[in-house]
Enzyme design. Structure first.
Site, PDB file in Angstrom:
ATOM      1  N   CYS A   1       0.878  -1.170   0.000  1.00  0.00           N
ATOM      2  CA  CYS A   1       0.000   0.000   0.000  1.00  0.00           C
ATOM      3  C   CYS A   1       0.918   1.224   0.000  1.00  0.00           C
ATOM      4  CB  CYS A   1      -0.960  -0.014   1.179  1.00  0.00           C
ATOM      5  SG  CYS A   1      -0.178  -0.244   2.788  1.00  0.00           S
TER       6      CYS A   1
ATOM      7  N   ALA B   1       2.082   3.157   2.773  1.00  0.00           N
ATOM      8  CA  ALA B   1       3.075   3.122   3.851  1.00  0.00           C
ATOM      9  C   ALA B   1       3.442   1.711   4.294  1.00  0.00           C
ATOM     10  CB  ALA B   1       2.563   3.919   5.058  1.00  0.00           C
ATOM     11  N   GLY B   2       2.706   0.699   3.829  1.00  0.00           N
ATOM     12  CA  GLY B   2       2.992  -0.668   4.239  1.00  0.00           C
ATOM     13  C   GLY B   2       2.606  -0.957   5.677  1.00  0.00           C
ATOM     14  N   VAL B   3       1.552  -0.290   6.148  1.00  0.00           N
ATOM     15  CA  VAL B   3       1.170  -0.413   7.558  1.00  0.00           C
ATOM     16  C   VAL B   3      -0.249  -0.940   7.740  1.00  0.00           C
ATOM     17  CG1 VAL B   3       0.724   0.906   9.682  1.00  0.00           C
ATOM     18  CG2 VAL B   3       2.772   1.374   8.327  1.00  0.00           C
ATOM     19  N   SER B   4      -1.189  -0.514   6.901  1.00  0.00           N
ATOM     20  CA  SER B   4      -2.600  -0.810   7.142  1.00  0.00           C
ATOM     21  C   SER B   4      -3.232  -1.668   6.041  1.00  0.00           C
ATOM     22  CB  SER B   4      -3.386   0.491   7.312  1.00  0.00           C
ATOM     23  OG  SER B   4      -4.754   0.251   7.561  1.00  0.00           O
ATOM     24  N   ARG B   5      -3.367  -1.125   4.823  1.00  0.00           N
ATOM     25  CA  ARG B   5      -4.104  -1.829   3.778  1.00  0.00           C
ATOM     26  C   ARG B   5      -3.436  -3.129   3.348  1.00  0.00           C
ATOM     27  NH1 ARG B   5      -4.746   3.600   0.271  1.00  0.00           N
ATOM     28  NH2 ARG B   5      -2.814   3.959   1.437  1.00  0.00           N
TER      29      ARG B   5
END
Length: 358
Positions: A135, A137-141
């Site tokens: 995604c 930031a590579g944190v949520s999606r």
């Protein structure tokens, strides 16, 4: 740098994806981009300046046939020409297969209805090589998508799947809305079960959020009318199993003229007494305090008063104009005590149960 989650399965951010596409990789063969529509457009345009790509196809909800999306509520919640995903070859030698799925990192965003295409892509990609799910930031999606895949393949709970990913990267943090939907995914048996009461309540919530945002209501996006034969459907391309085969009996019909107004497929079940935090307004049922005096359904195409956009109003039979129920986007309390929001209510005193096809 992408994080390895399972064999041939990685997650990361938009920079990781750009570097792979720009510099090449002997490890990756597929990339799944889960970004907002604006980010997908910007990322694609930026790449085209320096990275070759070859279009494969774009799939819109309106392009899908009934067998591709058989659930009425899913069709009703997605506006015409909403992009479901795009697919392309990308990279210097066009060696990568990239799927782009439009999804915002918002608690109100619909994750569930994107899971099937994402999980199928990951499964197919792992048969050919390695896949990066990213995604912004590579944190949520991207983490939410990976969680769903791990949950399905390893039968992990939502909590255990999240803990497993945190062992790979401590900073992972899907938003609360995604976590709630992944819990639904677990409760539905690690699949998006369109017939499940859990899913139907979720679809109503999505529809209610759309109404509250001021989105225009379009009755053609409501569930097909089970009282009409297939040839009278408003859209042949959206013919459901109800329209092809007739209503699923028992069905609910107007007590006055016997016109069918809802089938079992339209019913949205609720737990008696759930959310009973306010005094009950319906006091006439003293013999059984938890008996429901109404049936709650999804919006159906004959509900023209709903399409007109009012917050609440009567539901009248499309044949005789007799009152059969009520709707309220802010919610209605059932006689059992449960609050249903938004609510499309058929009064049991105004409808009969038709148990077999006439």
């Amino acid at each position: 740098m992408p994080y390895l989650v399972r064999e041939r399965l990685f997650f990361g951010n938009i920079t990781d994806a750009a570097e792979i596409l720009q510099n090449g990789s002997n490890e990756f063969t597929h990339i799944l981009s889960v970004l907002s529509s604006d980010s997908i457009s910007f990322f694609s345009e930026w790449r085209r300046l320096s990275i070759p790509s070859k279009h494969i196809r774009k799939v819109y909800v309106a392009d899908l046939k009934a067998e591709d999306i058989s659930n009425n509520a899913l069709r009703s919640s997605l506006p015409p020409q909403k992009l479901l995903y795009s697919l392309e070859y990308a990279g210097q030698d066009l060696k990568f297969v990239r799927m782009a799925v439009p999804l915002r990192d918002s608690e109100n965003e619909d994750l569930l209805d994107h899971l099937d295409v994402c999980l199928d892509f990951i499964e197919d990609a792992k048969k050919e090589g390695s896949v990066l799910v990213h995604c912004f930031a590579g944190v949520s999606r991207s983490v939410a998508i990976i969680m769903a895949y791990v949950m399905r393949t390893e039968r992990l709970s939502q909590e255990d799947a999240l803990e497993s990913l945190r062992q790979c990267c401590e900073s992972v943090c899907p938003n609360d809305g995604f976590l709630e939907q992944l819990k639904m995914f677990e409760q539905m048996g690690y699949k998006v079960d369109h017939a499940s009461p859990i899913y139907k309540r979720f679809r109503l919530k999505v529809l209610g959020d759309s109404y509250n945002r001021g989105d225009k209501l379009d009755g053609s996006r409501f569930a097909p009318d089970p009282g009409l034969p297939a040839e009278k459907s408003s859209s042949d391309s959206e013919a459901s199993s109800v329209e092809r085969d007739g209503p699923h009996y028992p069905a609910y019909s107007c007590k006055k003229c016997h016109r069918i107004v809802a089938s079992l497929e339209n019913v949205v079940d609720h737990v008696p007494g759930e959310g009973d935090t306010w005094p009950k307004r319906n006091r006439y049922n003293q013999s059984n305090d938890n008996e429901c005096s109404s049936v709650f359904v999804e919006p159906i195409q004959w509900m023209t008063t709903v399409e007109e956009g009012g917050v609440e109003g009567k539901l009248v039979c499309p044949k005789c104009a007799g009152r059969v129920g009520y709707f309220n986007w802010s919610g209605i309390q059932c006689s059992c005590g449960s609050w249903i929001t938004p609510a499309f209510q058929l009064h049991k005193g105004c409808v009969d149960i038709t148990r077999k096809s006439p």
